[in-house]
Design an enzyme around this catalytic site. Structure first.
Site, PDB file in Angstrom:
ATOM      1  CB  ALA A 264      -0.915   0.000   1.221  1.00 42.24           C
ATOM      2  CB  ALA A 265       3.991   2.211   1.586  1.00 43.33           C
ATOM      3  N   PRO A 266       3.244   4.420  -0.776  1.00 39.63           N
ATOM      4  CG  PRO A 266       3.661   6.472  -1.824  1.00 39.63           C
ATOM      5  CD  PRO A 266       3.759   4.987  -2.030  1.00 39.63           C
ATOM      6  N   GLY A 268      -1.339   6.215  -1.939  1.00 45.64           N
ATOM      7  CA  GLY A 268      -2.223   6.936  -2.856  1.00 45.64           C
ATOM      8  C   GLY A 268      -3.488   6.144  -3.158  1.00 45.64           C
ATOM      9  CE  LYS A 269      -2.093   2.283  -7.698  1.00 48.15           C
ATOM     10  NZ  LYS A 269      -0.728   2.748  -7.364  1.00 48.15           N
ATOM     11  CG  ASP A 284       4.319  -1.388   1.955  1.00 51.14           C
ATOM     12  OD1 ASP A 284       3.893  -1.117   0.812  1.00 51.14           O
ATOM     13  OD2 ASP A 284       5.539  -1.523   2.215  1.00 51.14           O
ATOM     14  CG  ASP A 310       6.749 -10.971   3.163  1.00 54.70           C
ATOM     15  OD1 ASP A 310       6.050 -10.888   2.133  1.00 54.70           O
ATOM     16  OD2 ASP A 310       7.868 -11.503   3.188  1.00 54.70           O
ATOM     17  CG  ASP A 326       0.176  -0.486  -6.889  1.00 51.66           C
ATOM     18  OD1 ASP A 326       0.441  -0.810  -8.064  1.00 51.66           O
ATOM     19  OD2 ASP A 326       0.470   0.622  -6.416  1.00 51.66           O
ATOM     20  CB  CYS A 379       3.842   1.448 -12.365  1.00 50.65           C
ATOM     21  SG  CYS A 379       5.075   1.167 -11.094  1.00 50.65           S
TER      22      CYS A 379
HETATM   23  C1  SAM Z   1       4.313  -0.095  -6.244  1.00 55.91           C
HETATM   24  S1  SAM Z   1       4.647   0.230  -4.579  1.00 55.91           S
HETATM   25  C2  SAM Z   1       3.026   0.513  -3.963  1.00 55.91           C
HETATM   26  C3  SAM Z   1       2.440   1.883  -4.242  1.00 55.91           C
HETATM   27  C4  SAM Z   1       1.144   2.129  -3.487  1.00 55.91           C
HETATM   28  N1  SAM Z   1       0.168   1.090  -3.746  1.00 55.91           N
HETATM   29  C5  SAM Z   1       0.507   3.460  -3.807  1.00 55.91           C
HETATM   30  O1  SAM Z   1      -0.375   3.546  -4.651  1.00 55.91           O
HETATM   31  O2  SAM Z   1       0.894   4.467  -3.191  1.00 55.91           O
HETATM   32  C6  SAM Z   1       5.042  -1.375  -3.982  1.00 55.91           C
HETATM   33  C7  SAM Z   1       5.075  -1.530  -2.468  1.00 55.91           C
HETATM   34  O3  SAM Z   1       5.216  -2.932  -2.199  1.00 55.91           O
HETATM   35  C8  SAM Z   1       5.849  -3.052  -0.951  1.00 55.91           C
HETATM   36  N2  SAM Z   1       6.295  -4.458  -0.837  1.00 55.91           N
HETATM   37  C9  SAM Z   1       7.317  -5.058  -1.490  1.00 55.91           C
HETATM   38  N3  SAM Z   1       7.388  -6.361  -1.172  1.00 55.91           N
HETATM   39  C10 SAM Z   1       6.385  -6.602  -0.289  1.00 55.91           C
HETATM   40  C11 SAM Z   1       5.939  -7.752   0.407  1.00 55.91           C
HETATM   41  N4  SAM Z   1       6.553  -8.928   0.254  1.00 55.91           N
HETATM   42  N5  SAM Z   1       4.876  -7.633   1.228  1.00 55.91           N
HETATM   43  C12 SAM Z   1       4.251  -6.436   1.382  1.00 55.91           C
HETATM   44  N6  SAM Z   1       4.631  -5.314   0.754  1.00 55.91           N
HETATM   45  C13 SAM Z   1       5.680  -5.387  -0.079  1.00 55.91           C
HETATM   46  C14 SAM Z   1       6.939  -2.014  -0.993  1.00 55.91           C
HETATM   47  O4  SAM Z   1       7.357  -1.661   0.303  1.00 55.91           O
HETATM   48  C15 SAM Z   1       6.228  -0.869  -1.732  1.00 55.91           C
HETATM   49  O5  SAM Z   1       5.728   0.072  -0.802  1.00 55.91           O
END
Ligand code: SAM
Length: 450
Positions: A264-266, A268-269, A284, A310, A326, A379
Site C-alpha cells: 500500500a505504501a505510500p 495513494g491508492k 506493506d 510481508d 499494487d 507500473c
Molecule cells: C508499487 S509500490 C506501492 C504503491 C502504493 N500502492 C501506492 O499507490 O501508493 C510497492 C510496495 O510494495 C511493498 N512491498 C514489497 N514487497 C512486499 C511484500 N513482500 N509484502 C508487502 N509489501 C511489499 C513495498 O514496500 C512498496 O511500498
C-alpha cells in the site's frame, strides 16, 4: 619568470564560483545512482535523503534536483553527445565523466548560461587530482558543445539513445518499433503534476491553474513545491499520476465493504479506496514507507487499518470483499517520473519480480470471499509483470475476468485491451501541450473469484 606563481596564487585566493557546491553535489548524486545503484527517490527524500543535498538552501536544492533529474532523463543522449566529441575516452580520470555529464546537462537541456556551466565544471576538474590531467580536453569539449549545441543535438537519435539496449529490444518486441519510439519520446518530456482531488476537480483545476483530465485527475505545471500549493495543508488532494489513479476506481460498490490494499505504501491508492467508503486494511512490508501512509492519511483526514507485514507470509483474520494488489515491479512504466529507473533496472529484475508478483497473486486470491474482486496493478511495461500474470492467474485459480469498460476510465479506449484488462502507455492521454500529455505505463486487471 615570476608570472606563473603569481597567477596561481591569485587563482588559489579566488573564492569558489557561485553554484560550485550545487554542481559538486550533482556529481556525487549521479555517482550514487550509477555506481552505488541508489534510487533518486531515496536520495531526494526530504527527511532521509542525501545529507549534503538536504543541507543546501531550498533554491540550490531545487537546482541540484533539476540538474540530476535532467542528467538521468537525457543520460543516453549525453553519452552519445560526449562520444561524438571525445575520440578516446581517458581512463583513470577521476570524476571527469560525471563532471562533463553535469555540465553537458546544463549546456544542452537547462536554462543555465554557458559560461557559468563551463567555468564551474573547470573548477571541479581542477579540484579533482585525477581529472586535472584532462583539463584541456574538458575545456575543449564543453566549449565545443556550447558552440555546436544545435548540430550535436540534431545528430542524435534521441528516443533511441534514451533507452538502454535491453529495454529497447523488449519494448520494440512487445509493442513494435514505432510504439517503442513513442514511449521513449514521451519519457523525454518532463511530466506535469497530477493530483487526485477528493471533490470538485473543476474548482481545484481553476484554483491551481491546471486542467481536468478525462480520467478525473487534475493536472498542472507547478512552480512552487507541492506542500506550498493551495489545498495541500487542508488535505483536499494527493499527488498521484493519472494512471495510478485508475486501479482503485475499478473497485466499484465498495462502500462499507472490507477491502485490502496490499503493497500500500505510500498510500495513494489506499486514500482512494477510503474515499470510496471502504473499510481499508493497508498492508506493506516497509515500516519506513508505512510512516508515509500514516502521514498522508492524517493530512487527508482519512483512516485505515495499517498492517506492517510481508504479503507472502501474512494471513488476514477474515477474508475480504475486495483486494487491490499494487505489486512491486520494475517500474519501467514510470521512467518519465523516475528517469533513474531506466539505468538502475536490469533484465534479470523482470523475472525475479514477475515470480514475486505471481506468488503474491496466489496468496491474495485465497483471501477473497467467493465472488470477491481482485484488482492487480503494476507500473511496468513488461508483459511478464502484466499480461502474463493475468494468463497465469486464470490458469491457476477459479477466476473470471471482469472486463473494464472504457467509460470507467474516462473514455481511454486505447488503453483497454481486448481481454478487458488495461494497458496504459506513456504516450497516451494527449493533452493541450506535450508537457500536459502522457501518463505512467500501467497494467491493470480485474478478476472475480467464482
Ligand atoms: C508499487 S509500490 C506501492 C504503491 C502504493 N500502492 C501506492 O499507490 O501508493 C510497492 C510496495 O510494495 C511493498 N512491498 C514489497 N514487497 C512486499 C511484500 N513482500 N509484502 C508487502 N509489501 C511489499 C513495498 O514496500 C512498496 O511500498
Amino acid at each position: 619568470m615570476g608570472v606563473r606563481p603569481q597567477t596561481q596564487a591569485a587563482s588559489e585566493a579566488r573564492p569558489p564560483a557561485p553554484g560550485l557546491a550545487v554542481r559538486s553535489i550533482a556529481v556525487d548524486l549521479l555517482a550514487a545512482v550509477f555506481d552505488r545503484r541508489q534510487p533518486l527517490d531515496a536520495l531526494f527524500d526530504p527527511s532521509t535523503g542525501d545529507n549534503a543535498w538536504r543541507a543546501l538552501p531550498e533554491r540550490d536544492r531545487r537546482l541540484a534536483r533539476a540538474i540530476v533529474t535532467a542528467a538521468l532523463r537525457h543520460h543516453g543522449e549525453i553519452e552519445a553527445a560526449l562520444a561524438r566529441l571525445i575520440e578516446r575516452p581517458p581512463r583513470r580520470a577521476g570524476q571527469l565523466f560525471r563532471i562533463l555529464e553535469v555540465a553537458a546537462t546544463q549546456l544542452l537541456y537547462l536554462d543555465v548560461p554557458d559560461h557559468a556551466a563551463v567555468s564551474i565544471a573547470m573548477e571541479q576538474v581542477t579540484a579533482d587530482r585525477d581529472a586535472l590531467h584532462f583539463k584541456g580536453l574538458a575545456n575543449a569539449v564543453l566549449r565545443r558543445m556550447g558552440r555546436e549545441r544545435q548540430a550535436i543535438l540534431a545528430a542524435i537519435d534521441s528516443p533511441r539513445a534514451a533507452v538502454p539496449d535491453w529495454l529497447w529490444r523488449r519494448w520494440a518486441g512487445t509493442y513494435g518499433e514505432d510504439a517503442a519510439r513513442r514511449i521513449a519520446a514521451a519519457n523525454l518530456e518532463e511530466p506535469a503534476l497530477d493530483l487526485t482531488v477528493k471533490a470538485d476537480p473543476e474548482g481545484w483545476a481553476e484554483r491551481l491553474g491546471g486542467i481536468v483530465l478525462s480520467t478525473g485527475s487534475v493536472r498542472l505545471v507547478a512552480d512552487a513545491p507541492v506542500p506550498g500549493l493551495p489545498g495541500f495543508a487542508e488535505g483536499e488532494w494527493w499527488v498521484q499520476d493519472a494512471a495510478a489513479a485508475l486501479p482503485p476506481r475499478l473497485l466499484t460498490g465498495i462502500a462499507g465493504k472490507r477491502v485490502a490494499d496490499l503493497c500500500a505504501a505510500p498510500g495513494g491508492k489506499t486514500a482512494a479506496l477510503i474515499q470510496a467508503g471502504a473499510k481499508v486494511t493497508a498492508v506493506d512490508i516497509s515500516l519506513e514507507r508505512l510512516k508515509r501512509v500514516t502521514a498522508n492519511l492524517d493530512r487527508l483526514g482519512l483512516s485505515a487499518e495499517i498492517v506492517a507485514a510481508d504479503v507472502l507470509t501474512w494471513t488476514p483474520p477474515e477474508p475480504f470483499d475486495a483486494i487491490l494488489l499494487d505489486a512491486p515491479c520494475t517500474a519501467t512504466g514510470t521512467i518519465r517520473r523516475h528517469p533513474d529507473v531506466a539505468w538502475l533496472k536490469r533484465p534479470e529484475d523482470v523475472k525475479s519480480l514477475a515470480d514475486l508478483q505471481g506468488r503474491m497473486i496466489d496468496r491474495a486470491v485465497r483471501w477473497l470471499k467467493p465472488g470477491g474482486v481482485l484488482v492487480y496493478a503494476t507500473c511496468s511495461l513488461e508483459p511478464e509483470e502484466g499480461e502474463h500474470q493475468m494468463a497465469r492467474a486464470l490458469h491457476r485459480h477459479d477466476l473470471e475476468i471482469l472486463p473494464v469498460d472504457p467509460g470507467e476510465i474516462g473514455g481511454l479506449t486505447e488503453a483497454v485491451l481486448p481481454s478487458g484488462a488495461i494497458r496504459t502507455l506513456p504516450f497516451q492521454l494527449t493533452g493541450p501541450t506535450p508537457r500536459l500529455s502522457g501518463l505512467d505505463g500501467f497494467f491493470v486487471m480485474r478478476l472475480r473469484r467464482r
